[in-house]
Structures are given as C-alpha cells and as structure tokens.
Motif scaffolding. Structure first.
Motif, PDB file in Angstrom:
ATOM      1  N   ASP A  62      10.405   0.338  22.194  1.00  0.00           N
ATOM      2  CA  ASP A  62       9.717   1.419  21.489  1.00  0.00           C
ATOM      3  C   ASP A  62       8.731   0.853  20.486  1.00  0.00           C
ATOM      4  O   ASP A  62       8.999  -0.165  19.849  1.00  0.00           O
ATOM      5  CB  ASP A  62      10.724   2.272  20.706  1.00  0.00           C
ATOM      6  N   ARG A  63       7.627   1.537  20.309  1.00  0.00           N
ATOM      7  CA  ARG A  63       6.780   1.259  19.155  1.00  0.00           C
ATOM      8  C   ARG A  63       7.368   2.094  18.031  1.00  0.00           C
ATOM      9  O   ARG A  63       7.964   3.148  18.254  1.00  0.00           O
ATOM     10  CB  ARG A  63       5.326   1.608  19.417  1.00  0.00           C
ATOM     11  N   LEU A  64       7.252   1.606  16.823  1.00  0.00           N
ATOM     12  CA  LEU A  64       7.865   2.265  15.685  1.00  0.00           C
ATOM     13  C   LEU A  64       6.802   2.670  14.679  1.00  0.00           C
ATOM     14  O   LEU A  64       6.024   1.824  14.228  1.00  0.00           O
ATOM     15  CB  LEU A  64       8.889   1.339  15.029  1.00  0.00           C
ATOM     16  N   ASP A  65       6.762   3.950  14.342  1.00  0.00           N
ATOM     17  CA  ASP A  65       5.918   4.436  13.264  1.00  0.00           C
ATOM     18  C   ASP A  65       6.799   4.465  12.033  1.00  0.00           C
ATOM     19  O   ASP A  65       7.864   5.100  12.036  1.00  0.00           O
ATOM     20  CB  ASP A  65       5.366   5.826  13.582  1.00  0.00           C
ATOM     21  N   ALA A  66       6.381   3.764  10.967  1.00  0.00           N
ATOM     22  CA  ALA A  66       7.291   3.554   9.851  1.00  0.00           C
ATOM     23  C   ALA A  66       6.558   3.038   8.624  1.00  0.00           C
ATOM     24  O   ALA A  66       5.390   2.663   8.683  1.00  0.00           O
ATOM     25  CB  ALA A  66       8.366   2.547  10.260  1.00  0.00           C
ATOM     26  N   SER A 126       0.815  -1.228   0.000  1.00  0.00           N
ATOM     27  CA  SER A 126       0.000   0.000   0.000  1.00  0.00           C
ATOM     28  C   SER A 126       0.842   1.270   0.000  1.00  0.00           C
ATOM     29  O   SER A 126       0.387   2.324  -0.425  1.00  0.00           O
ATOM     30  CB  SER A 126      -0.930   0.019   1.217  1.00  0.00           C
ATOM     31  N   GLY A 127       2.073   1.172   0.509  1.00  0.00           N
ATOM     32  CA  GLY A 127       2.903   2.360   0.611  1.00  0.00           C
ATOM     33  C   GLY A 127       2.444   3.320   1.689  1.00  0.00           C
ATOM     34  O   GLY A 127       2.811   4.489   1.696  1.00  0.00           O
ATOM     35  N   LYS A 128       1.668   2.821   2.649  1.00  0.00           N
ATOM     36  CA  LYS A 128       1.161   3.649   3.750  1.00  0.00           C
ATOM     37  C   LYS A 128       1.906   3.298   5.042  1.00  0.00           C
ATOM     38  O   LYS A 128       2.335   2.170   5.229  1.00  0.00           O
ATOM     39  CB  LYS A 128      -0.339   3.411   3.957  1.00  0.00           C
ATOM     40  N   PRO A 129       2.032   4.264   5.941  1.00  0.00           N
ATOM     41  CA  PRO A 129       2.755   3.985   7.190  1.00  0.00           C
ATOM     42  C   PRO A 129       1.938   3.134   8.147  1.00  0.00           C
ATOM     43  O   PRO A 129       0.709   3.107   8.085  1.00  0.00           O
ATOM     44  CB  PRO A 129       2.986   5.385   7.778  1.00  0.00           C
ATOM     45  N   VAL A 130       2.654   2.447   9.027  1.00  0.00           N
ATOM     46  CA  VAL A 130       2.027   1.620  10.060  1.00  0.00           C
ATOM     47  C   VAL A 130       2.702   1.887  11.401  1.00  0.00           C
ATOM     48  O   VAL A 130       3.795   2.439  11.464  1.00  0.00           O
ATOM     49  CB  VAL A 130       2.120   0.104   9.745  1.00  0.00           C
ATOM     50  N   ARG A 131       2.037   1.493  12.442  1.00  0.00           N
ATOM     51  CA  ARG A 131       2.609   1.507  13.785  1.00  0.00           C
ATOM     52  C   ARG A 131       2.959   0.057  14.116  1.00  0.00           C
ATOM     53  O   ARG A 131       2.090  -0.818  14.100  1.00  0.00           O
ATOM     54  CB  ARG A 131       1.611   2.073  14.781  1.00  0.00           C
ATOM     55  N   VAL A 132       4.227  -0.194  14.416  1.00  0.00           N
ATOM     56  CA  VAL A 132       4.703  -1.545  14.702  1.00  0.00           C
ATOM     57  C   VAL A 132       4.918  -1.672  16.204  1.00  0.00           C
ATOM     58  O   VAL A 132       5.684  -0.913  16.795  1.00  0.00           O
ATOM     59  CB  VAL A 132       6.015  -1.844  13.934  1.00  0.00           C
ATOM     60  N   SER A 133       4.236  -2.640  16.798  1.00  0.00           N
ATOM     61  CA  SER A 133       4.410  -2.954  18.217  1.00  0.00           C
ATOM     62  C   SER A 133       5.052  -4.331  18.315  1.00  0.00           C
ATOM     63  O   SER A 133       4.810  -5.201  17.482  1.00  0.00           O
ATOM     64  CB  SER A 133       3.059  -2.964  18.933  1.00  0.00           C
ATOM     65  N   ARG A 134       5.855  -4.484  19.367  1.00  0.00           N
ATOM     66  CA  ARG A 134       6.549  -5.755  19.560  1.00  0.00           C
ATOM     67  C   ARG A 134       6.285  -6.280  20.957  1.00  0.00           C
ATOM     68  O   ARG A 134       5.928  -5.531  21.852  1.00  0.00           O
ATOM     69  CB  ARG A 134       8.047  -5.573  19.303  1.00  0.00           C
ATOM     70  N   GLU A 135       6.497  -7.576  21.151  1.00  0.00           N
ATOM     71  CA  GLU A 135       6.178  -8.234  22.415  1.00  0.00           C
ATOM     72  C   GLU A 135       7.224  -7.996  23.497  1.00  0.00           C
ATOM     73  O   GLU A 135       7.134  -8.565  24.567  1.00  0.00           O
ATOM     74  CB  GLU A 135       5.998  -9.733  22.191  1.00  0.00           C
ATOM     75  N   HIS A 187      16.543   3.881   9.021  1.00  0.00           N
ATOM     76  CA  HIS A 187      15.870   2.585   8.910  1.00  0.00           C
ATOM     77  C   HIS A 187      16.077   1.766  10.178  1.00  0.00           C
ATOM     78  O   HIS A 187      17.113   1.883  10.830  1.00  0.00           O
ATOM     79  CB  HIS A 187      16.428   1.810   7.716  1.00  0.00           C
ATOM     80  N   SER A 188      15.088   0.957  10.476  1.00  0.00           N
ATOM     81  CA  SER A 188      15.168   0.002  11.582  1.00  0.00           C
ATOM     82  C   SER A 188      14.886  -1.384  11.042  1.00  0.00           C
ATOM     83  O   SER A 188      13.951  -1.573  10.254  1.00  0.00           O
ATOM     84  CB  SER A 188      14.137   0.323  12.676  1.00  0.00           C
ATOM     85  N   ALA A 189      15.689  -2.341  11.464  1.00  0.00           N
ATOM     86  CA  ALA A 189      15.427  -3.750  11.182  1.00  0.00           C
ATOM     87  C   ALA A 189      15.017  -4.382  12.505  1.00  0.00           C
ATOM     88  O   ALA A 189      15.728  -4.261  13.503  1.00  0.00           O
ATOM     89  CB  ALA A 189      16.662  -4.434  10.607  1.00  0.00           C
ATOM     90  N   VAL A 190      13.843  -5.018  12.513  1.00  0.00           N
ATOM     91  CA  VAL A 190      13.346  -5.677  13.722  1.00  0.00           C
ATOM     92  C   VAL A 190      13.058  -7.140  13.401  1.00  0.00           C
ATOM     93  O   VAL A 190      12.721  -7.486  12.267  1.00  0.00           O
ATOM     94  CB  VAL A 190      12.088  -4.973  14.296  1.00  0.00           C
ATOM     95  N   ARG A 191      13.190  -7.964  14.428  1.00  0.00           N
ATOM     96  CA  ARG A 191      12.928  -9.393  14.235  1.00  0.00           C
ATOM     97  C   ARG A 191      11.436  -9.614  13.973  1.00  0.00           C
ATOM     98  O   ARG A 191      10.588  -9.123  14.720  1.00  0.00           O
ATOM     99  CB  ARG A 191      13.347 -10.201  15.452  1.00  0.00           C
TER     100      ARG A 191
END
Length: 188
Positions: A30-34, A16-25, A58-62
């Motif tokens: 940090d939550r990442l808006d990206a 979609s090319g739209k941003p998302v909020r990424v939450s991790r366990e 850029h952030s790389a997350v597992r």
C-alpha cells in the motif's frame, strides 16, 4: 531517489506538519497517506489518514523500503490537511516509541497499544497478522498471539522473522474495534 534525499524529505515533512504520500519499493504494498511523526535509524512512524479523510492510527515502516515521501503528485494533500484541521483532528505521535531497532519498536509499541498488525509484504503484500506481541525468540522471530476477524484469540503463538517484517500498524478504528470486542488475550 537516493536514501539521503528521502531522509531529507521525511525530515522536511515532519517539520512542516503537512501530510505526505509514502511509497515503498515493495511490489503490491500500500501507499500510505500520512503525517511523519517520527524518524529513527531503521523505522519511520506515520500518523495515517484513512480513505474517509480521518486520522486513523499509526504505521511504522522500514526506512530502507521508502522510495518516495512527498506531497508532489498528491493533488488532495492540501485539501486533506485543511479538512482534518477543520474537524479538529490533531496529529499525534505516541510517546517513547523506539524507531532505532526492530526489537525496541516491538517492545515500545506493545507497551503503548493492545494490538499490533504485522505485515510481511515482501513475502505476501496482501496479508497481515493481528495480535498481541509475546516477545522475540533467540532466533529473532516475533511471537504473536493472534486475534481473528471474529475477535477470537488463538491459544498458540505464530512466529515471523523480524527481518521479514516490513510494517506495523497500531491504533485506528479496526484494531480498536477488534480489541473492544475481543478483550484481553487469554494467557497460555
């Protein structure tokens, strides 16, 4: 949310090319808006958005740590996307980043960027190590020549188990400024 659903959400966000909020366990992470710019077997690559609503590295997350990647619940997603477009800021993915293995990710990020920020959030979510990757030992530990907040280079290497690493950051304002002031690390 199941891992299959999360993977589908990430793929949908990338298309979609739209941003998302990424939450991790990870507690305290940090939550990442990206923007999602890459998905591999182990890692997801994000083009992150700063609190000032600029693209900032850029952030790389597992992949296994992600619990949610959605626009739902982020009321500012649409406005953020429009603001970035009005400013002419374009989402980009660095070429050739290996997201299928941790060793490959470290190698390709090190080739593309002068500094890595390394996070071990499950051990301590409030600390990151910044420096130049100097390889991985036989015991699967990342060797990092660190640069301090005063842009001074360490003469020795620190190590962290690659299995403990939960996130890498590259590029962005702070890391670029550290590199500009600190320059190339001295060889040991």
């Amino acid at each position: 949310m199941t891992k299959g659903t999360i993977l589908q959400d990430l793929k949908r966000a990338r298309r979609s090319g739209k941003p998302v909020r990424v939450s991790r366990e990870i507690d305290g992470a940090d939550r990442l808006d990206a923007y999602v710019v890459g998905i591999g077997r182990k890692w997801v690559l994000l083009h992150t958005i700063s609190d000032e609503l600029h693209l900032d590295g850029h952030s790389a997350v597992r992949l296994r740590d992600i619990t949610c990647a959605t626009r739902a619940g982020w009321k500012g997603a649409s406005m953020t996307h429009r603001a970035l477009a009005l400013r002419g800021e374009c989402v980009q993915a660095p070429a050739g980043v290996d997201l299928d293995s941790t060793a490959g990710l470290i190698e390709t990020l090190t080739e593309a960027f002068p500094l890595l920020a390394v996070y071990i959030e499950k051990i301590d979510p409030h600390v990151c190590y910044i420096g130049r990757a100097r390889g991985i030992t036989r015991r699967k530990r990342l060797r990092l020549q660190e640069i301090g907040p005063a842009a001074d280079w360490a003469r020795t290497y620190s190590t962290n188990k690659t299995a403990d690493i939960t996130r890498f950051d590259v590029g962005g304002g702070y890391l670029d400024a550290l590199h500009a002031v600190g320059g190339t690390p001295p060889e040991r």
